[in-house]
Design a protein around this motif. Sequence first.
Motif, PDB file in Angstrom:
ATOM      1  N   ALA A  41       0.824  -1.218   0.000  1.00 59.20           N
ATOM      2  CA  ALA A  41       0.000   0.000   0.000  1.00 59.20           C
ATOM      3  C   ALA A  41       0.854   1.262   0.000  1.00 59.20           C
ATOM      4  N   THR A  42       1.971   1.257   0.707  1.00 60.70           N
ATOM      5  CA  THR A  42       2.836   2.437   0.779  1.00 60.70           C
ATOM      6  C   THR A  42       3.498   2.723  -0.564  1.00 60.70           C
ATOM      7  N   THR A  43       4.071   1.692  -1.180  1.00 58.82           N
ATOM      8  CA  THR A  43       4.739   1.920  -2.463  1.00 58.82           C
ATOM      9  C   THR A  43       3.725   2.186  -3.566  1.00 58.82           C
ATOM     10  N   ALA A  44       2.533   1.610  -3.460  1.00 62.05           N
ATOM     11  CA  ALA A  44       1.477   1.875  -4.443  1.00 62.05           C
ATOM     12  C   ALA A  44       1.044   3.336  -4.360  1.00 62.05           C
ATOM     13  N   THR A  45       0.911   3.856  -3.154  1.00 61.62           N
ATOM     14  CA  THR A  45       0.545   5.258  -2.972  1.00 61.62           C
ATOM     15  C   THR A  45       1.619   6.166  -3.551  1.00 61.62           C
ATOM     16  N   ARG A  46       2.873   5.865  -3.246  1.00 64.04           N
ATOM     17  CA  ARG A  46       3.980   6.668  -3.763  1.00 64.04           C
ATOM     18  C   ARG A  46       3.997   6.635  -5.293  1.00 64.04           C
ATOM     19  N   TRP A  47       3.795   5.455  -5.887  1.00 62.76           N
ATOM     20  CA  TRP A  47       3.792   5.321  -7.339  1.00 62.76           C
ATOM     21  C   TRP A  47       2.641   6.114  -7.951  1.00 62.76           C
ATOM     22  N   LEU A  48       1.438   6.000  -7.356  1.00 64.89           N
ATOM     23  CA  LEU A  48       0.286   6.746  -7.872  1.00 64.89           C
ATOM     24  C   LEU A  48       0.539   8.254  -7.836  1.00 64.89           C
ATOM     25  N   CYS A  49       1.057   8.742  -6.726  1.00 67.58           N
ATOM     26  CA  CYS A  49       1.341  10.183  -6.613  1.00 67.58           C
ATOM     27  C   CYS A  49       2.335  10.620  -7.685  1.00 67.58           C
ATOM     28  N   GLN A  50       3.380   9.829  -7.885  1.00 64.21           N
ATOM     29  CA  GLN A  50       4.380  10.156  -8.889  1.00 64.21           C
ATOM     30  C   GLN A  50       3.763  10.155 -10.285  1.00 64.21           C
ATOM     31  N   GLU A  51       3.009   9.122 -10.624  1.00 66.51           N
ATOM     32  CA  GLU A  51       2.412   9.011 -11.952  1.00 66.51           C
ATOM     33  C   GLU A  51       1.386  10.114 -12.219  1.00 66.51           C
ATOM     34  N   CYS A  52       0.680  10.525 -11.171  1.00 70.61           N
ATOM     35  CA  CYS A  52      -0.374  11.538 -11.324  1.00 70.61           C
ATOM     36  C   CYS A  52       0.150  12.961 -11.134  1.00 70.61           C
ATOM     37  N   GLY A  53       1.402  13.095 -10.724  1.00 63.19           N
ATOM     38  CA  GLY A  53       2.002  14.416 -10.566  1.00 63.19           C
ATOM     39  C   GLY A  53       1.451  15.198  -9.396  1.00 63.19           C
ATOM     40  N   VAL A  54       1.159  14.511  -8.286  1.00 62.66           N
ATOM     41  CA  VAL A  54       0.628  15.179  -7.097  1.00 62.66           C
ATOM     42  C   VAL A  54       1.484  14.836  -5.883  1.00 62.66           C
ATOM     43  N   GLU A  55       1.359  15.654  -4.845  1.00 60.88           N
ATOM     44  CA  GLU A  55       2.104  15.424  -3.600  1.00 60.88           C
ATOM     45  C   GLU A  55       1.475  14.317  -2.752  1.00 60.88           C
ATOM     46  N   SER A  56       0.141  14.249  -2.772  1.00 62.56           N
ATOM     47  CA  SER A  56      -0.565  13.239  -1.983  1.00 62.56           C
ATOM     48  C   SER A  56      -1.849  12.855  -2.711  1.00 62.56           C
ATOM     49  N   LEU A  57      -2.430  11.731  -2.320  1.00 60.12           N
ATOM     50  CA  LEU A  57      -3.669  11.292  -2.953  1.00 60.12           C
ATOM     51  C   LEU A  57      -4.793  12.305  -2.740  1.00 60.12           C
ATOM     52  N   ALA A  58      -4.758  13.013  -1.635  1.00 60.45           N
ATOM     53  CA  ALA A  58      -5.779  14.032  -1.377  1.00 60.45           C
ATOM     54  C   ALA A  58      -5.741  15.127  -2.438  1.00 60.45           C
ATOM     55  N   ASP A  59      -4.569  15.387  -3.011  1.00 59.87           N
ATOM     56  CA  ASP A  59      -4.438  16.427  -4.033  1.00 59.87           C
ATOM     57  C   ASP A  59      -5.152  16.076  -5.330  1.00 59.87           C
ATOM     58  N   LEU A  60      -5.458  14.804  -5.543  1.00 60.67           N
ATOM     59  CA  LEU A  60      -6.159  14.417  -6.769  1.00 60.67           C
ATOM     60  C   LEU A  60      -7.556  15.024  -6.845  1.00 60.67           C
ATOM     61  N   SER A  61      -8.141  15.355  -5.716  1.00 60.54           N
ATOM     62  CA  SER A  61      -9.479  15.949  -5.725  1.00 60.54           C
ATOM     63  C   SER A  61      -9.465  17.387  -6.228  1.00 60.54           C
ATOM     64  N   THR A  62      -8.275  17.990  -6.325  1.00 61.92           N
ATOM     65  CA  THR A  62      -8.188  19.377  -6.806  1.00 61.92           C
ATOM     66  C   THR A  62      -7.324  19.514  -8.059  1.00 61.92           C
ATOM     67  N   SER A  63      -6.783  18.419  -8.554  1.00 55.46           N
ATOM     68  CA  SER A  63      -5.920  18.450  -9.742  1.00 55.46           C
ATOM     69  C   SER A  63      -6.623  17.745 -10.897  1.00 55.46           C
ATOM     70  N   ALA A  64      -7.081  18.528 -11.876  1.00 60.46           N
ATOM     71  CA  ALA A  64      -7.783  17.932 -13.023  1.00 60.46           C
ATOM     72  C   ALA A  64      -6.862  17.010 -13.812  1.00 60.46           C
ATOM     73  N   THR A  65      -5.629  17.423 -14.010  1.00 61.31           N
ATOM     74  CA  THR A  65      -4.675  16.606 -14.753  1.00 61.31           C
ATOM     75  C   THR A  65      -4.367  15.319 -13.991  1.00 61.31           C
ATOM     76  N   GLY A  66      -4.123  15.443 -12.709  1.00 61.22           N
ATOM     77  CA  GLY A  66      -3.855  14.274 -11.878  1.00 61.22           C
ATOM     78  C   GLY A  66      -5.029  13.321 -11.843  1.00 61.22           C
ATOM     79  N   TRP A  67      -6.237  13.871 -11.755  1.00 64.25           N
ATOM     80  CA  TRP A  67      -7.435  13.037 -11.708  1.00 64.25           C
ATOM     81  C   TRP A  67      -7.611  12.266 -13.016  1.00 64.25           C
ATOM     82  N   ARG A  68      -7.371  12.918 -14.148  1.00 65.63           N
ATOM     83  CA  ARG A  68      -7.478  12.216 -15.444  1.00 65.63           C
ATOM     84  C   ARG A  68      -6.468  11.077 -15.523  1.00 65.63           C
ATOM     85  N   GLU A  69      -5.259  11.323 -15.065  1.00 65.44           N
ATOM     86  CA  GLU A  69      -4.227  10.276 -15.072  1.00 65.44           C
ATOM     87  C   GLU A  69      -4.640   9.132 -14.151  1.00 65.44           C
TER      88      GLU A  69
END
Length: 88
Positions: A41-69
Motif C-alpha cells: 500500500a505504501t509503495t502503491a501510494t507513492r507510485w500513484l502520486c508520482q504518476e499523477c504528478g501530485v504530492e498526496s492522494l488528497a491532491d487528486l481531488s483538486t488536480s484535473a490533470t492528476g485526476w485524469r491520469e
Amino acid sequence: MSENKHPAETEELALTEDGGFCEWLDLVAPNQVAGGWPHNATTATRWLCQECGVESLADLSTSATGWREFRDIVRRYRLWADQMELEL
C-alpha cells in the motif's frame, strides 16, 4: 473526531490497499521498489502520486490533470483485473 475524506481520496485509498493492484504494479513497475520487494500500500501510494504528478492522494481531488491520469490508471488496472493480461 474523524476526518471526512473526499470521495476521490476514498477511492484512491481503496485502490492502494487492493492486493490485486499491488500485483499489477509488480508487473508494470517492477523496478520501482528497492531490493525487488513486491509492492504494498505504501509503495502503491507513492507510485500513484508520482504518476499523477501530485504530492498526496488528497491532491487528486483538486488536480484535473492528476485526476485524469488516475482514472486512466484505474481503467488499465481494471482491464488487467478482468482479463488478467496487460494492455498492449
